[in-house]
Structures are given as structure tokens and as C-alpha cells.
Design a protein around this motif. Structure first.
Motif, PDB file in Angstrom:
ATOM      1  N   ASP A 276       0.820  -1.210   0.000  1.00 57.14           N
ATOM      2  CA  ASP A 276       0.000   0.000   0.000  1.00 57.14           C
ATOM      3  C   ASP A 276       0.855   1.261   0.000  1.00 57.14           C
ATOM      4  OD1 ASP A 276      -2.342  -1.401  -0.039  1.00 57.14           O
ATOM      5  OD2 ASP A 276      -2.627  -1.367   2.143  1.00 57.14           O
ATOM      6  N   ALA A 277       2.141   1.118   0.338  1.00 57.45           N
ATOM      7  CA  ALA A 277       2.990   2.292   0.470  1.00 57.45           C
ATOM      8  C   ALA A 277       3.122   3.063  -0.841  1.00 57.45           C
ATOM      9  CB  ALA A 277       4.374   1.878   0.977  1.00 57.45           C
ATOM     10  N   ARG A 278       3.037   2.374  -1.966  1.00 56.17           N
ATOM     11  CA  ARG A 278       3.185   3.035  -3.261  1.00 56.17           C
ATOM     12  C   ARG A 278       1.862   3.110  -4.021  1.00 56.17           C
ATOM     13  NH1 ARG A 278       8.338   3.008  -5.407  1.00 56.17           N
ATOM     14  NH2 ARG A 278       7.457   4.464  -6.902  1.00 56.17           N
ATOM     15  N   ALA A 279       0.744   2.945  -3.320  1.00 55.89           N
ATOM     16  CA  ALA A 279      -0.559   2.939  -4.003  1.00 55.89           C
ATOM     17  C   ALA A 279      -0.809   4.248  -4.740  1.00 55.89           C
ATOM     18  CB  ALA A 279      -1.682   2.658  -3.011  1.00 55.89           C
ATOM     19  N   ASP A 280      -0.448   5.384  -4.125  1.00 54.61           N
ATOM     20  CA  ASP A 280      -0.691   6.664  -4.782  1.00 54.61           C
ATOM     21  C   ASP A 280       0.155   6.801  -6.046  1.00 54.61           C
ATOM     22  OD1 ASP A 280      -2.624   7.466  -3.045  1.00 54.61           O
ATOM     23  OD2 ASP A 280      -1.354   8.818  -1.885  1.00 54.61           O
ATOM     24  N   ASP A 281       1.401   6.328  -5.994  1.00 56.26           N
ATOM     25  CA  ASP A 281       2.220   6.363  -7.213  1.00 56.26           C
ATOM     26  C   ASP A 281       1.575   5.517  -8.308  1.00 56.26           C
ATOM     27  OD1 ASP A 281       4.351   8.063  -6.512  1.00 56.26           O
ATOM     28  OD2 ASP A 281       5.323   6.469  -5.380  1.00 56.26           O
ATOM     29  N   ARG A 282       1.088   4.333  -7.935  1.00 54.23           N
ATOM     30  CA  ARG A 282       0.499   3.449  -8.937  1.00 54.23           C
ATOM     31  C   ARG A 282      -0.743   4.054  -9.568  1.00 54.23           C
ATOM     32  NH1 ARG A 282       1.232  -0.268  -4.914  1.00 54.23           N
ATOM     33  NH2 ARG A 282      -1.000  -0.740  -4.745  1.00 54.23           N
ATOM     34  N   LEU A 283      -1.616   4.624  -8.729  1.00 53.76           N
ATOM     35  CA  LEU A 283      -2.858   5.144  -9.307  1.00 53.76           C
ATOM     36  C   LEU A 283      -2.574   6.339 -10.221  1.00 53.76           C
ATOM     37  CD1 LEU A 283      -4.467   7.911  -8.035  1.00 53.76           C
ATOM     38  CD2 LEU A 283      -4.426   6.469  -6.017  1.00 53.76           C
ATOM     39  N   HIS A 284      -1.623   7.206  -9.829  1.00 51.21           N
ATOM     40  CA  HIS A 284      -1.289   8.338 -10.694  1.00 51.21           C
ATOM     41  C   HIS A 284      -0.672   7.859 -12.004  1.00 51.21           C
ATOM     42  CE1 HIS A 284      -1.468  10.903  -6.937  1.00 51.21           C
ATOM     43  NE2 HIS A 284      -2.094  11.659  -7.821  1.00 51.21           N
ATOM     44  N   LEU A 285       0.186   6.856 -11.923  1.00 52.18           N
ATOM     45  CA  LEU A 285       0.790   6.313 -13.140  1.00 52.18           C
ATOM     46  C   LEU A 285      -0.250   5.672 -14.046  1.00 52.18           C
ATOM     47  CD1 LEU A 285       4.023   4.896 -11.505  1.00 52.18           C
ATOM     48  CD2 LEU A 285       3.984   6.549 -13.394  1.00 52.18           C
ATOM     49  N   HIS A 286      -1.202   4.963 -13.448  1.00 51.65           N
ATOM     50  CA  HIS A 286      -2.271   4.371 -14.262  1.00 51.65           C
ATOM     51  C   HIS A 286      -3.063   5.456 -14.999  1.00 51.65           C
ATOM     52  CE1 HIS A 286      -1.946   0.138 -13.473  1.00 51.65           C
ATOM     53  NE2 HIS A 286      -2.051   0.264 -12.162  1.00 51.65           N
ATOM     54  N   PHE A 287      -3.419   6.526 -14.317  1.00 44.36           N
ATOM     55  CA  PHE A 287      -4.179   7.597 -14.976  1.00 44.36           C
ATOM     56  C   PHE A 287      -3.348   8.245 -16.089  1.00 44.36           C
ATOM     57  CE2 PHE A 287      -7.078   7.428 -11.326  1.00 44.36           C
ATOM     58  CZ  PHE A 287      -8.296   7.646 -11.952  1.00 44.36           C
ATOM     59  N   ALA A 288      -2.062   8.464 -15.824  1.00 40.41           N
ATOM     60  CA  ALA A 288      -1.214   9.080 -16.842  1.00 40.41           C
ATOM     61  C   ALA A 288      -1.021   8.148 -18.035  1.00 40.41           C
ATOM     62  CB  ALA A 288       0.141   9.444 -16.230  1.00 40.41           C
ATOM     63  N   LEU A 289      -0.852   6.862 -17.763  1.00 43.97           N
ATOM     64  CA  LEU A 289      -0.720   5.905 -18.861  1.00 43.97           C
ATOM     65  C   LEU A 289      -2.018   5.775 -19.651  1.00 43.97           C
ATOM     66  CD1 LEU A 289       1.495   3.252 -17.086  1.00 43.97           C
ATOM     67  CD2 LEU A 289       2.022   4.316 -19.300  1.00 43.97           C
ATOM     68  N   GLY A 290      -3.155   5.884 -18.969  1.00 45.90           N
ATOM     69  CA  GLY A 290      -4.424   5.907 -19.689  1.00 45.90           C
ATOM     70  C   GLY A 290      -4.455   7.028 -20.703  1.00 45.90           C
ATOM     71  N   LYS A 291      -4.018   8.221 -20.292  1.00 50.24           N
ATOM     72  CA  LYS A 291      -3.938   9.361 -21.212  1.00 50.24           C
ATOM     73  C   LYS A 291      -2.962   9.064 -22.354  1.00 50.24           C
ATOM     74  CE  LYS A 291      -3.809  13.964 -22.305  1.00 50.24           C
ATOM     75  NZ  LYS A 291      -2.829  14.013 -23.400  1.00 50.24           N
ATOM     76  N   ALA A 292      -1.803   8.492 -22.014  1.00 52.04           N
ATOM     77  CA  ALA A 292      -0.777   8.233 -23.033  1.00 52.04           C
ATOM     78  C   ALA A 292      -1.265   7.242 -24.074  1.00 52.04           C
ATOM     79  CB  ALA A 292       0.492   7.726 -22.355  1.00 52.04           C
ATOM     80  N   TYR A 293      -1.855   6.136 -23.637  1.00 52.19           N
ATOM     81  CA  TYR A 293      -2.332   5.129 -24.592  1.00 52.19           C
ATOM     82  C   TYR A 293      -3.564   5.616 -25.348  1.00 52.19           C
ATOM     83  CZ  TYR A 293       1.013   1.645 -22.987  1.00 52.19           C
ATOM     84  OH  TYR A 293       2.170   0.964 -22.702  1.00 52.19           O
ATOM     85  N   GLY A 294      -4.406   6.408 -24.694  1.00 51.97           N
ATOM     86  CA  GLY A 294      -5.556   6.974 -25.387  1.00 51.97           C
ATOM     87  C   GLY A 294      -5.132   7.883 -26.525  1.00 51.97           C
ATOM     88  N   ASP A 295      -4.125   8.740 -26.268  1.00 51.04           N
ATOM     89  CA  ASP A 295      -3.622   9.628 -27.318  1.00 51.04           C
ATOM     90  C   ASP A 295      -3.008   8.840 -28.467  1.00 51.04           C
ATOM     91  OD1 ASP A 295      -4.409  11.837 -25.914  1.00 51.04           O
ATOM     92  OD2 ASP A 295      -2.418  12.312 -25.124  1.00 51.04           O
ATOM     93  N   ALA A 296      -2.467   7.657 -28.145  1.00 52.87           N
ATOM     94  CA  ALA A 296      -1.843   6.817 -29.183  1.00 52.87           C
ATOM     95  C   ALA A 296      -2.866   5.966 -29.917  1.00 52.87           C
ATOM     96  CB  ALA A 296      -0.780   5.925 -28.544  1.00 52.87           C
ATOM     97  N   GLY A 297      -4.148   6.087 -29.561  1.00 54.06           N
ATOM     98  CA  GLY A 297      -5.200   5.337 -30.237  1.00 54.06           C
ATOM     99  C   GLY A 297      -5.341   3.906 -29.763  1.00 54.06           C
ATOM    100  N   GLU A 298      -4.730   3.561 -28.635  1.00 58.10           N
ATOM    101  CA  GLU A 298      -4.803   2.198 -28.098  1.00 58.10           C
ATOM    102  C   GLU A 298      -5.855   2.167 -26.990  1.00 58.10           C
ATOM    103  OE1 GLU A 298      -1.016   0.291 -27.368  1.00 58.10           O
ATOM    104  OE2 GLU A 298      -0.004   1.781 -28.633  1.00 58.10           O
ATOM    105  N   ALA A 299      -7.134   2.082 -27.395  1.00 56.91           N
ATOM    106  CA  ALA A 299      -8.247   2.239 -26.463  1.00 56.91           C
ATOM    107  C   ALA A 299      -8.268   1.155 -25.388  1.00 56.91           C
ATOM    108  CB  ALA A 299      -9.572   2.247 -27.220  1.00 56.91           C
ATOM    109  N   GLU A 300      -7.991  -0.087 -25.766  1.00 60.40           N
ATOM    110  CA  GLU A 300      -8.073  -1.162 -24.784  1.00 60.40           C
ATOM    111  C   GLU A 300      -7.032  -0.980 -23.683  1.00 60.40           C
ATOM    112  OE1 GLU A 300      -8.261  -6.059 -24.514  1.00 60.40           O
ATOM    113  OE2 GLU A 300      -7.890  -5.068 -26.432  1.00 60.40           O
ATOM    114  N   ALA A 301      -5.791  -0.665 -24.068  1.00 57.56           N
ATOM    115  CA  ALA A 301      -4.739  -0.427 -23.070  1.00 57.56           C
ATOM    116  C   ALA A 301      -5.084   0.790 -22.228  1.00 57.56           C
ATOM    117  CB  ALA A 301      -3.396  -0.239 -23.758  1.00 57.56           C
ATOM    118  N   ALA A 302      -5.612   1.831 -22.857  1.00 58.04           N
ATOM    119  CA  ALA A 302      -5.979   3.034 -22.110  1.00 58.04           C
ATOM    120  C   ALA A 302      -7.052   2.720 -21.079  1.00 58.04           C
ATOM    121  CB  ALA A 302      -6.479   4.116 -23.070  1.00 58.04           C
TER     122      ALA A 302
END
Length: 605
Positions: A276-302
Motif C-alpha cells: 500500500d505504500a506506493r498505491a498513490d504512485d500506482r494510481l497516478h501512473l495508471h491515470f497518466a498511462l491511460g492518457k498516453a495510450y488513449g492519445d496513441a489510439g490504443e483504447a483497450e490499453a488506455a
């Protein structure tokens, strides 16, 4: 003290003398201090004796000396250890026992305030710290704690004022300067905040979170390139800090490249999935990666990353949609035409506030930016004061903030006027321009529209409404710094949107004409027509500057800050379509609200 008299005996004698002989008690306490300078109790007895003798200045100095001596007190050491280990019940019990024996122990008072603050009892913490400062005005740690308590209560001006006093005595303390900069940002003191951050980043060039806060402030005032540079500088210091990647993503205008995606994936892999110590890092990274993959047109990964980030945050917050539904049910049952008629003429008559409310991500920042270009209307930010007044009334009358509707139903007319005046007073610090009208654009104020109508009957209310799928999908992609607990589950979000429409439909029925609705898609399609209608509702003439809103250099604190610095466009329309395969729970929860949009369904069951 003679060699045959123990310290405990001497203290007991001093306590006895203190009851009715403060002079001899003071002499005894000072004799103990000469022999045992670290006796905190002797310093406290001296302080009490000095107060009894009317020597307040010396008493305050003695109280401070007792604080310094407390670090040698075994009981206080035990209480401090319990606090450090987060054993709050143990710490509270020990400190209350200490204060029962001596109610003037300012060190114990401050530590008990810390216990109260950790469990969210900020009002109790404020009272305790204020008492500590009455006894020892020079107690800098207590004053710094009080500034933090003010900040936690959204009383940012009080926090700044308190921190000014703290920094006078401790001008080089970076933690105090950092908190002051954050508080200044909340009351529109952006340039002073930026100056503080610039000085702090020069002192601590490798402090990633400090550079991130600096980047946030630069973003707020529209210095996007400088903001990006600050975030990138911070990433160089700590590439695993997920919030930094999300801060870049949250600009909405930046597109991550393949190297960025690889760096984020590496940081995510290193963020200890089992901990749980890195949960906040993980959730922020997931949201940022969602944006990154969405911009790249990879909807499923996003979608996979957005869903993972939302699941972490939902688990942290534990939102219960039934509570929102119950509040809306209670509001509809309570706030009838007869209810409003019986209270006609109550509240504060000031017409100054303009409320823009609705769902987050529904276009409220765009409407505020448009209106703030008008010569008589000032934009501020999302102000926390209406919910604070409602929940405060619930606590005051019913012992529970969630019962604010029942408390409001019992409120006398003078109480309604008092609450309206309190809103005007609390928000005055946000008004910088002297314009006669100002905006509060907290979206969640939709839940409190009946309260607004009762305490500020001449305020204007604007409901910003956007297509349910576009609006809710935009929320699902958004991680909020705080609040918006409903937005981390598709079904919860659909239920929240539905309750919002349900309550606003009730307001339209029982207070017709008091809310002006702006349909986001209509505003995009014909801005001039919609802006003219909006200004007519506000009783103001049309001004062409309102259509050049993107040129307005005002500070904007919301997630839409960079979007509203561009001309009107349709980039955000229909973005949900690429993710439609995964939106079933949202559609089901929206029910008839989705099919009826932009109209309102005749029934919600």
C-alpha cells in the motif's frame, strides 16, 4: 531543596502551596528548577503561580520553559511514542490524563490537538491550539500547527495570517514557507506564492514535490511552458513519483511519446504492487498511462489503465452512492413550494454571487472564463464555503453534518440571513477586482441549491450540463486531488449524474426560473446565442469580450485550465465512443436520463 527532601516531595509541597499561596509556591517551584532544570512540572507550577500573581508575561515564559523540559518527561515521551506509532487511542488517553492533572500543560495540549487533527476533528484541534497559545503565545510549534489546521479547514486567509507570524520567528523554515505558498494559491495570491516557490526551489533544487507544487502554480497562472519545465525538472529528480506524470497528463494539451510511456511503465513496475505504500504512485501512473495510450489510439490499453487507477482510488475512498441518493430524496421531500413560500424574504439580500454548478467536467470552467471577461463579473475559483456552511449547520444542530437538510428545515429566518452573510464574509478574500458580481464555480454545489436559494435568494445560479457519456467518461479519466469520490466507478458515476438531474428537475418545478441551464453542446454550436441568453439571465448587457475568453490571462485552478485558454472547439465531444464497449455499467446506471438528454425524463424509477 535539602538533600533529605525528594523531588516528588518538593513538587507535592509546591502544588499544595499553589492552592492559596502563589508567592511561596513560586519560590518552591524556582528552588526545584534550580536543582532540577528539566522538571517540566516545576516550570508549569511556576507558570500557574505567576498567573495567580498577575505576572502574565513571566507566566508565558514559564509555560514555554515547561514545553522545552517536557522532552525529559517519561509520560510525555510515552505519549509522543504512541503518536509516532499512530496508536492514537493510547496517546489520547495518556494526554487526557495528563491534562486532568494539569490543564495548563501546553505541551500536552498541543499533542492532544495533533491527535484531534489526525482523526479529522479540526474544530477541536483549533480550540486546543488556541488555548495553548493563550497560555504561551511564543509557542511557535503550536502556532504552526494552528496554521495547518486552518488550511485543512479551507480557511486559507487565516492560515496565511498565522504563517506570517510563524515566519517572523522562524524565517528560514522551508515547511512553513511551502504551506504559506500553498495557502496563498487558494486565495489568489499567485505572484507571492510563485516568488516563495522560486526561493524554495533555489534552496532545494532536487526536491521533486516542491518543484511539482511550483509547476502547479505556474500552470494556474497560464505559464504552461514554465510549468512543464518544472514538472520535467522534478521528474529528473524522482522519475518514480507518479503524481508528476499525472500532473503532465492533467495539462490535457501534452502528448506523451514512446519514451515517456516506457518510463511510466518502468516506474509502475517498480511501485511494489503488493504494498500500500506506493498505491498513490500506482494510481497516478495508471491515470497518466491511460492518457498516453488513449492519445496513441490504443483504447483497450488506455481503458485497462484507467480502470486500474480508478479501482485503487475507489478502494481508498469507499464511496456509497446510497448516501447521495438519500440526500436527494430528503431534499425533494423537504424543499416543497410551501417550504420556500413560508421563508420568502429570508436570507441575505446581496445579489453579488453567481453560482456555476453541475457535474464536474461539464463545462463550468468554460462558462466562468466567458463570464469573467465581462466588465462587472469577477471569476474566482471553486470555493468550499457552501458545503462547509451546510455541513457545519448539520453538526451544530443535529450532531452530524450529513443531516444538514433536517437542520435547515428547523432554521429560523435570522439563521438563514446569518448563513448568507457568512458566505459573503468568508468569500470576500477571493474578490480582487472590485467588480460588483463574482463567481463560485464549485460543481458539487448542485446538491446545495435549495440552501443557496434560502440563504442568498438574489444570487444567480447557472447549471452547466454536458452529455452524460461525454461528461462521465471525462470524469472517469480524471484523478482529482481531493473530493469527487463518486467519479471512480462507472456505476457510481451514472447514479450520481442521475441524482443530480433528479434534484435539479425538482428545483425547476418548485422554484421555476431560478436556475439557468447551459447545455454544453449548444454552447459549442452557437456561442454568441448562448452567451447572450446567459447574460440576459444575469441581467447584464452583452459584451463582445466574452467571446474572446481564451485571451483572458486570469488564473484558473481547475483541470480545464489549459483547455479554456484555447478558442471554443469540439475536441471533447464524443470521446467516449472509442470506449463504448466497456461503458455498460455507466449506461445502466444512467437509465432514462441518457435517452432523454438534453431533456429530462418524466420519471426516474
Amino acid at each position: 531543596m535539602t538533600a533529605t527532601v525528594t523531588l516528588d516531595d518538593a513538587l507535592a509541597n509546591a502544588r499544595r502551596l499553589l492552592r492559596d499561596q502563589p508567592g511561596p509556591a513560586l519560590a518552591q517551584a524556582r528552588a526545584i528548577i534550580d536543582a532540577a532544570p528539566t522538571s517540566a512540572e516545576a516550570h508549569r507550577i511556576a507558570a500557574q503561580a505567576l498567573r495567580a500573581l498577575g505576572r502574565e508575561g513571566e507566566a508565558q515564559a514559564a509555560s514555554l520553559a515547561a514545553v522545552s523540559a517536557a522532552i525529559h518527561d517519561p509520560a510525555m515521551i510515552d505519549a509522543a511514542l504512541a503518536l509516532a506509532e499512530n496508536r492514537l487511542p493510547d496517546a489520547e488517553a495518556a494526554l487526557r490524563a495528563r491534562l486532568k492533572a494539569d490543564a495548563t500543560d501546553v505541551a500536552a495540549i498541543r499533542m492532544l490537538a495533533e491527535v484531534a487533527g489526525r482523526i479529522g476533528r479540526y474544530g477541536d484541534a483549533e480550540k486546543l491550539l488556541s488555548r495553548a497559545l493563550e497560555l504561551a503565545p511564543g509557542f511557535g510549534a503550536a502556532r504552526a500547527n494552528l496554521a495547518t489546521v486552518f488550511y485543512k479547514q479551507n480557511r486559507y486567509a487565516d492560515a496565511v495570517e498565522t504563517l506570517n507570524a510563524v515566519l517572523e520567528g522562524d524565517p528560514d523554515n522551508p515547511a512553513h514557507a511551502n504551506l504559506k505558498a500553498a495557502a496563498l494559491g487558494r486565495i489568489g495570491g499567485y505572484e507571492e506564492a510563485i516568488t516563495l516557490y522560486e526561493a524554495l526551489t533555489r534552496r532545494f533544487p532536487a526536491h521533486a514535490k516542491l518543484w511539482m507544487s511550483y509547476g502547479h502554480m505556474l500552470k494556474t497562472v497560464g505559464r504552461q511552458d514554465d510549468s512543464i519545465a518544472a514538472y520535467r525538472h522534478a521528474l529528473a529528480a524522482d522519475p518514480g513519483l507518479g503524481e508528476l506524470w499525472w500532473s503532465l497528463a492533467n495539462l490535457k494539451t501534452i502528448r506523451f511519446d514512446a519514451a515517456d510511456r516506457a518510463a511510466m511503465e518502468e516506474a509502475l513496475a517498480a511501485a511494489e504492487p503488493e504494498s500500500d505504500a506506493r498505491a498513490d504512485d500506482r494510481l497516478h501512473l495508471h491515470f497518466a498511462l491511460g492518457k498516453a495510450y488513449g492519445d496513441a489510439g490504443e483504447a483497450e490499453a488506455a481503458f485497462r489503465h484507467y480502470a486500474a487507477g480508478n479501482a485503487i482510488r475507489a478502494g481508498q475512498l469507499g464511496y456509497d452512492a446510497a448516501e447521495t441518493r438519500a440526500i436527494v430524496d430528503a431534499a425533494i421531500a423537504t424543499f416543497t413550494p410551501a417550504f420556500f413560500a413560508a421563508r420568502a424574504g429570508a436570507g441575505d439580500p446581496a445579489p453579488d454571487p453567481i453560482f456555476i454548478l453541475g457535474m464536474p467536467r461539464a463545462g463550468s470552467t468554460l462558462i466562468e472564463q466567458i463570464l469573467s471577461c465581462h466588465s462587472v463579473i469577477e471569476g474566482t475559483m471553486e470555493l468550499p464555503d457552501i458545503p462547509a456552511l451546510a455541513l457545519g449547520l448539520g453538526r451544530e444542530v443535529k450532531g452530524d453534518g450529513r443531516h444538514w437538510i433536517a437542520a435547515l428545515a428547523e432554521a429560523a429566518p435570522e439563521k438563514l440571513a446569518e448563513m448568507g452573510a457568512a458566505f459573503l464574509r468568508r468569500t470576500a478574500v477571493q474578490r480582487k477586482s472590485g467588480k460588483p458580481f463574482y463567481i463560485d464555480k464549485l460543481p458539487n454545489n448542485w446538491l446545495y441549491v435549495p440552501l443557496i436559494r434560502l440563504i442568498l435568494p438574489n444570487a444567480r445560479i447557472i447549471d452547466a450540463r454536458r452529455h452524460p457519456l461525454d461528461c462521465c467518461w471525462s470524469n472517469f479519466r480524471q484523478h482529482y486531488a481531493k473530493g469527487q469520490a463518486f467519479s471512480y466507478g462507472l456505476a457510481d458515476m451514472g447514479a450520481y449524474y442521475r441524482d443530480y438531474v433528479r434534484l435539479m428537475a425538482h428545483v425547476d418545478a418548485v422554484q421555476p426560473g431560478t436556475v439557468h441551464r447551459v447545455i454544453h453542446e449548444a454552447l459549442l454550436a452557437d456561442p454568441e446565442r448562448e452567451v447572450r441568453a446567459l447574460l440576459a439571465f444575469l441581467g447584464q448587457p452583452f459584451e463582445a469580450a466574452c467571446l474572446s475568453f481564451h485571451a483572458n490571462a486570469r488564473a484558473v485552478r481547475t483541470a480545464s485550465s489549459e483547455q479554456v485558454r484555447r478558442p471554443i472547439n469540439r475536441d471533447g465531444v464524443g470521446q467516449w465512443r472509442a470506449y463504448d464497449a466497456w461503458l455498460g455499467p455507466l449506461r445502466d446506471a444512467l437509465g432514462p436520463v441518457l435517452d432523454a438528454y438534453p431533456a429530462v425524463p418524466p420519471r426516474f424509477d
